[in-house]
Every structure is written in C-alpha cells, then in structure tokens.
Scaffold this motif. Structure first.
Motif, PDB file in Angstrom:
ATOM      1  N   GLY A 178       3.126  12.278   4.552  1.00 13.32           N
ATOM      2  CA  GLY A 178       3.636  12.477   5.902  1.00 13.32           C
ATOM      3  C   GLY A 178       4.939  11.750   6.167  1.00 13.32           C
ATOM      4  N   TRP A 179       5.672  11.409   5.098  1.00 14.44           N
ATOM      5  CA  TRP A 179       6.912  10.655   5.227  1.00 14.44           C
ATOM      6  C   TRP A 179       8.106  11.574   5.436  1.00 14.44           C
ATOM      7  N   LYS A 180       9.033  11.136   6.290  1.00 15.59           N
ATOM      8  CA  LYS A 180      10.314  11.816   6.441  1.00 15.59           C
ATOM      9  C   LYS A 180      11.149  11.547   5.197  1.00 15.59           C
ATOM     10  N   LYS A 181      12.135  12.404   4.979  1.00 12.44           N
ATOM     11  CA  LYS A 181      13.008  12.251   3.809  1.00 12.44           C
ATOM     12  C   LYS A 181      13.671  10.871   3.805  1.00 12.44           C
ATOM     13  N   SER A 182      14.101  10.407   4.969  1.00  9.16           N
ATOM     14  CA  SER A 182      14.787   9.112   5.044  1.00  9.16           C
ATOM     15  C   SER A 182      13.858   7.966   4.616  1.00  9.16           C
ATOM     16  N   GLU A 241       0.814  -1.225   0.000  1.00  8.55           N
ATOM     17  CA  GLU A 241       0.000   0.000   0.000  1.00  8.55           C
ATOM     18  C   GLU A 241       0.846   1.274   0.000  1.00  8.55           C
ATOM     19  N   GLY A 242       1.807   1.371   0.891  1.00  8.63           N
ATOM     20  CA  GLY A 242       2.653   2.564   0.955  1.00  8.63           C
ATOM     21  C   GLY A 242       3.479   2.742  -0.305  1.00  8.63           C
ATOM     22  N   GLU A 243       3.981   1.646  -0.846  1.00  3.42           N
ATOM     23  CA  GLU A 243       4.752   1.712  -2.083  1.00  3.42           C
ATOM     24  C   GLU A 243       3.880   2.196  -3.235  1.00  3.42           C
ATOM     25  N   ALA A 279       6.354  13.694  -0.868  1.00  2.00           N
ATOM     26  CA  ALA A 279       5.991  12.581   0.017  1.00  2.00           C
ATOM     27  C   ALA A 279       5.755  13.073   1.439  1.00  2.00           C
ATOM     28  N   LEU A 280       6.518  14.060   1.866  1.00  2.00           N
ATOM     29  CA  LEU A 280       6.291  14.650   3.186  1.00  2.00           C
ATOM     30  C   LEU A 280       4.920  15.324   3.225  1.00  2.00           C
ATOM     31  N   ALA A 281       4.622  16.105   2.183  1.00  5.68           N
ATOM     32  CA  ALA A 281       3.356  16.844   2.134  1.00  5.68           C
ATOM     33  C   ALA A 281       2.147  15.923   1.983  1.00  5.68           C
TER      34      ALA A 281
END
Length: 119
Positions: A37-41, A8-10, A32-34
């Motif tokens: 909600g994912w961090k850059k890492s 799902e996330g992929e 992806a952050l916006a």
C-alpha cells in the motif's frame, strides 16, 4: 561488522526485493503499492535508505540485494538471544517451546541441527 537490522516496513520491502530480484525499480514500486500500500515516493525513499545502508545496490534502475534474507535473520536472531536471554540459546529454546508441541519431523530436524552444530 555493520548492523544488518531492518525495521518492520524495511523487512517487508526487502522481502519483495528478495522474491523479485533483480528487479526494475519501477516494477518494485508497483509491487510495493499492490502488496504494501506504499506510494511510489515512499518506495523510493526506503530504497534510497536501504542503498545507503548497504542492503541493496544495482546498475541503473535495476535493484538487487547485497545481503541475503538468511544473513538478516541470523543477525536478528543472535540479537534477540543476546538481548532477551543473556546469550543463552537453551533459555531461548525453553521459552520458545514452553507451550508448544513439536511434530516428530520438527524434533528430528532440531536433533540433526544440534548434532551438526556440536561436531
């Protein structure tokens, strides 16, 4: 043929890539952050995994898909029909339409697709 299954996330991350490609990896990580909600890492980890599995590629910091959204959807659809309905497309359609009414346009489109597939 290599499996083209996405978790799902992929899939959500690939959706960003499909919409933005070709895209700089830094711009992708910001998106992806916006949107996710994912961090850059996290973005770079998932990007690396997708690259290792042949879903994405690119030159330098530019990311581009190597497989289309429709290819992923087609393979995932086949897997669902095979796994859940014993490979029977009519059984899948029956289950899908059980409590649903089609619009006139949807019914016409399905008829057209069936005719094209049976020629």
């Amino acid at each position: 043929m290599e499996t083209r299954k996405l978790h799902e996330g992929e899939y959500r991350f690939m959706d960003l890539i499909w919409r933005m490609e070709p895209v700089n990896s830094t711009v992708l990580a910001k998106a992806a952050l916006a949107e996710l909600g994912w961090k850059k890492s996290t973005s770079y980890t998932v990007l690396r995994k997708l690259k290792d599995r042949g879903f994405v590629g690119g030159e330098g910091a530019v990311v581009q898909s190597l497989i289309s959204r429709s290819q992923v959807q087609q393979e995932e659809s086949r897997e669902i029909v095979e796994k859940s309905f014993g490979g029977s497309l009519p059984a899948f359609v029956t289950a899908f339409l059980k409590d649903r009414k089609l619009s006139k346009e949807e019914a016409q489109e399905l008829r057209r697709m069936i005719e094209e597939a049976s020629e």
